[in-house]
Design an enzyme around this catalytic site. Sequence first.
Site: not given
Length: 475
Positions: A187, A362, A370
């Site tokens: 709003e 993991g 770059g």
Amino acid sequence: MALYGKKTDLSSASSGGYTGVADVYQLWHYHARGNGNIGDKPSYTLEQARDQITRGNITWNGEKVFGKSAALTYSFLQSVADSDMPDNFKGFVKFNAAQIQQTKLALQSWADVANVTFSEAKDGERATIQFGNYTLTPDGNTDNNSQAFGFYPGNWKWAGSAWFNYNQADNQRPDINEFGRNTLTHEIGHTLGLYHPGDYDASDGNPGYKDVTYAEDTRQFSIMSYWNEGYTGGDFHGYHAAAPHDIAAIQKLYGANMSTRTGDTVYGFHSNSGRDFYTATDSKTPLIFSVWDAGGNDTFDFSGYSANQRISLISGTFSDVGGLKAMVSIAAGAVIENAIGGSGHDVIVGNLSDNRIDGGAGNDVLYGDGGADILTGGAGKDIFVYAWEKDSLSSAPDTITDFQRGEDRIDLSAFNKNHDLRFVDNFSGKGNEVVLNWDSQSHQTNMWLHLSGHETADFLVNIVGAALQPSDVIV
């Protein structure tokens, strides 16, 4: 909007089986937009969506006055007679303490991204933006259906005011990660001149996603949208601050705030951003944000999550973080330099800056893009991907800090689509040659690529602590 600008087509580089390139390629093109249709709706570029959300051309500086800053005031109305309420609603209730606190945070989130400032109006002063609650419908019945409404900038009595149905519990307690905070921010967006992305409104009967103008009209892209992000592949239950299209839209109206977080800012775990929606306190905290950052050397820290993550540092793109899809993004024009993954199997893609990327535990896939990047795989079997020679120029090489032979791999398959890349002891001048040079003094391998056949190598990566062998490289 061209998000990627790559000169290498990697789709065929992964056709011979699993490589890290395949994961990088997928993340590059994750939620790419502005090219044709998605289903039966056109896909809009960022610029098209920005212009759609600002199609009313209304600001507090005047019609079609764009890019000019605005100093606005706000107030919390104390009493309004039923006869004086806007749109004939009734049953005024003033804002409670929780609403006031959360409104100030929502205003702050808009001021962070655009050149608008908000100060509380003095007693007796007519504020630019006014806030109040209602409880009754125009016919005097208890309103259990509507949520809120707000008015655009203008010069009539209730222009710039925002009204909230106090019968809705989430409006009474608009906390972070609750719909009420989303409603407040939405709003306020209207009071600043932002429209819904489509020509619909809650008063129009029963509008639905079928009524959208363009495919990306969901809360994944805009907090001004009515529609669940699931329609476009997200699953994070809405933003609490401006989303990518909103940031572009409000910056069109008032200019970008280039003083926001110009230092070295951390987003996520260990955050120093000072914003609740940028901060994770534990692994159960969902991070849902589009980041605007005006400078410094900044970091996405998602180290506290164990789910597999896909983290992109490319401006304008989305990331999957903490087990949710497409709920973190970087606003166009913002640059985040660094990323820290969690304990899952993460894919992390850098940008053209000098990135520091840490995969954490993991089996991770890291791509620096770059710049002279510093890449750390962490525990697990990691793949370090290179797609074209400018990813690690000999004048600004990447450094891989923790390569473990027999565990980690370097993926050069994007260079080898013609199957002519070969390992040699010394360059012959023919091009498409790789030299692995172990430097016992610096305790690192220098991996040189000579692609063009010129006298100087095109590409160099420094691999610390490992005497690299051809078997460590995916070609």
